[in-house]
Design an enzyme around this catalytic site. Structure first.
Site, mmCIF file in Angstrom:
data_model
loop_
_atom_site.group_PDB
_atom_site.id
_atom_site.type_symbol
_atom_site.label_atom_id
_atom_site.label_comp_id
_atom_site.label_asym_id
_atom_site.label_seq_id
_atom_site.Cartn_x
_atom_site.Cartn_y
_atom_site.Cartn_z
ATOM 1 N N HIS A 59 0.867 -1.196 0.000
ATOM 2 C CA HIS A 59 0.000 0.000 0.000
ATOM 3 C C HIS A 59 0.897 1.237 0.000
ATOM 4 O O HIS A 59 1.266 1.750 1.056
ATOM 5 C CB HIS A 59 -0.927 0.002 1.216
ATOM 6 C CG HIS A 59 -1.922 -1.105 1.189
ATOM 7 N ND1 HIS A 59 -3.210 -0.947 0.711
ATOM 8 C CD2 HIS A 59 -1.815 -2.413 1.546
ATOM 9 C CE1 HIS A 59 -3.853 -2.106 0.795
ATOM 10 N NE2 HIS A 59 -3.030 -3.014 1.292
ATOM 11 N N HIS A 210 -8.477 -7.818 -1.877
ATOM 12 C CA HIS A 210 -8.400 -8.083 -0.450
ATOM 13 C C HIS A 210 -9.606 -8.978 -0.168
ATOM 14 O O HIS A 210 -10.743 -8.569 -0.423
ATOM 15 C CB HIS A 210 -8.520 -6.795 0.350
ATOM 16 C CG HIS A 210 -7.257 -5.991 0.377
ATOM 17 N ND1 HIS A 210 -6.719 -5.425 -0.743
ATOM 18 C CD2 HIS A 210 -6.424 -5.681 1.407
ATOM 19 C CE1 HIS A 210 -5.601 -4.806 -0.409
ATOM 20 N NE2 HIS A 210 -5.396 -4.935 0.887
#
Ligand code: FE2
Length: 424
Positions: A59, A210
């Protein structure tokens, strides 16, 4: 005339060192001894030389923002998402870019030369998307970056989630992301998964969601993701990231699930550093480790890779983007320290991770790009055990990072001994 010869490289699993000959950024020869003329020589000293490390789950929009606007005191995923939501309105292009570039210098120093990063597309300004696309272009000579359009606040749960995700893809984001377990209901998680897979199939893109990042044994979006991967024909272009609910699932159900994932071709990513920290937070004792079932996934023939996920952000205060730290943590938490398992562990931060990212030109072979890392280690075991210095990092035949050897001098009584922690 070669551009470069790297002498005495010990490749993983090999007993005898070889020389690598490089021309125009490619490996053109490999032999125990190369006698050709060359412009430059580098002696790897019989140390381990591996393909670059690959981080298939990161991220970058949030990295190095630790403490902004506050620290995560509960250590939970949900408090992390809350803090990130508080930070988003104050983000500037300059801050995101500076932090991403700082992080990428760390990555290169650690020998990580390919990174798949999720980028939050639920911010209506899509600021981070623009910045990371710019960073990708600026850094392409040194690092391969892939961007995933990640609807952090939920595709259906957030305002204009679909429109923003489509806009991010139109700007050039590479991969379709998702977060079905964060939608309002299980049903909406299913709906989002179907919509995202159909979109990816239509556009010929990969999917990396995810998926089931929770301790809820009934969070089963991976089942539907595998179904959609088969139905849409996407197959191995689909990756399920985190998959932590599998840790808590009923064992009988898992015996049905594993062959379904294998049949679909879906690949899996486990993020050991982050999920050993985030999972099991509602447990008293015993506390679940919460990592997905990596040895079982591998045994079922499913490709699994490790991701770093976070470095110094609302979810995780540690890290320096070292994939060997990830491997070390994974080997322990997954109880994969068996001699035969350490090769798998190492492949999950190298070749298996490259497979997830579908990197072409990966590996130390004649004809491939001359990308490799010289480690202060003599074996894969030492690499995982010591997380040693990356003595030299080569990209397209050019040394782009160096770290000095670590040696310690021990003085006991009248004796003096220099040690490097290598075994044998
Ligand atoms: Fe993640």
């Amino acid at each position: 005339m070669l551009d470069l010869i790297v002498r005495n490289t010990l490749l993983p699993g090999q007993k005898n060192p070889v020389d690598l000959g490089v021309l125009s950024g490619k490996i053109v020869e490999m032999a125990p001894r190369l006698d050709q003329e060359c412009n430059e020589e580098f002696d790897a000293g019989g140390y381990l030389v591996t393909p670059p490390f690959v981080d298939p789950h990161f991220h970058m929009d949030a990295t190095l923002s630790l403490g902004l606007p506050r620290f995560n005191e509960s250590g939970t995923l949900l408090e992390g998402i809350q803090i990130w939501g508080e930070l988003k309105p104050d983000l500037t292009a300059e801050a995101i870019k500076n932090r991403a570039l700082d992080l990428l210098h760390w990555s290169i120093a650690r020998g990580t030369l390919a990174i798949r990063t999720h980028v939050d597309v639920t911010d209506p300004s899509l600021l981070a998307v623009d910045v990371l696309l710019e960073v990708k272009k600026e850094m392409q000579q040194w690092v391969d970056l892939q961007l995933v359009a990640f609807p952090q606040d939920g595709l259906l749960r957030s305002r204009n989630g679909k429109e923003l995700l489509l806009a991010a893809l139109d700007k050039g984001v590479d991969v379709v992301g998702g977060i079905p377990h964060f939608e309002k209901t299980m049903e909406q998680g299913r709906e989002a998964t179907t919509w995202l897979c159909e979109l990816a199939a239509k556009r010929g893109l990969q999917v990396d969601m995810h998926c089931d990042e929770s301790d809820d044994p009934l969070s089963r979006h991976i089942e539907h993701l595998a179904y959609e991967a088969s139905r849409t024909g996407l197959g191995a272009k689909v990756t399920g990231s985190h998959l932590t609910s599998m840790h808590s699932m009923d064992n009988y159900y898992v015996t049905k699930l594993l062959p379904l994932i294998a049949e679909s071709g879906v690949q899996a990513i486990c993020n050991p550093l982050i999920n050993i920290h985030l999972q099991g937070r509602q447990d008293s004792y015993p506390k679940r480790r919460g990592l997905t079932r990596v040895p079982e996934l591998l045994r079922a023939g499913i490709n699994v890779a490790f991701g770093h996920d976070c470095v110094m952000d609302p979810w995780y205060p540690m890290g320096s983007h070292d994939m060997l730290e990830v491997a070390h943590m994974g080997a322990h938490c997954l109880q994969m320290l068996g001699a035969g398992q350490l090769g798998d562990i190492f492949s999950m931060v190298t070749t298996r991770a490259a497979e997830v990212m579908q990197l072409e030109d990966y590996g130390i072979e004649v004809g491939k790009e001359a990308n490799f890392v010289v480690l202060q280690a003599r074996s894969v075991l030492d690499a995982i055990r010591l997380k040693p210095a990356r003595l030299a990092v080569f990209r397209k035949g050019v040394c782009i990072a160096k770290t000095p050897e670590l040696k310690a001098e021990v003085r006991i009584g009248v004796g003096k001994r220099s040690i490097d922690f290598l075994h044998g």
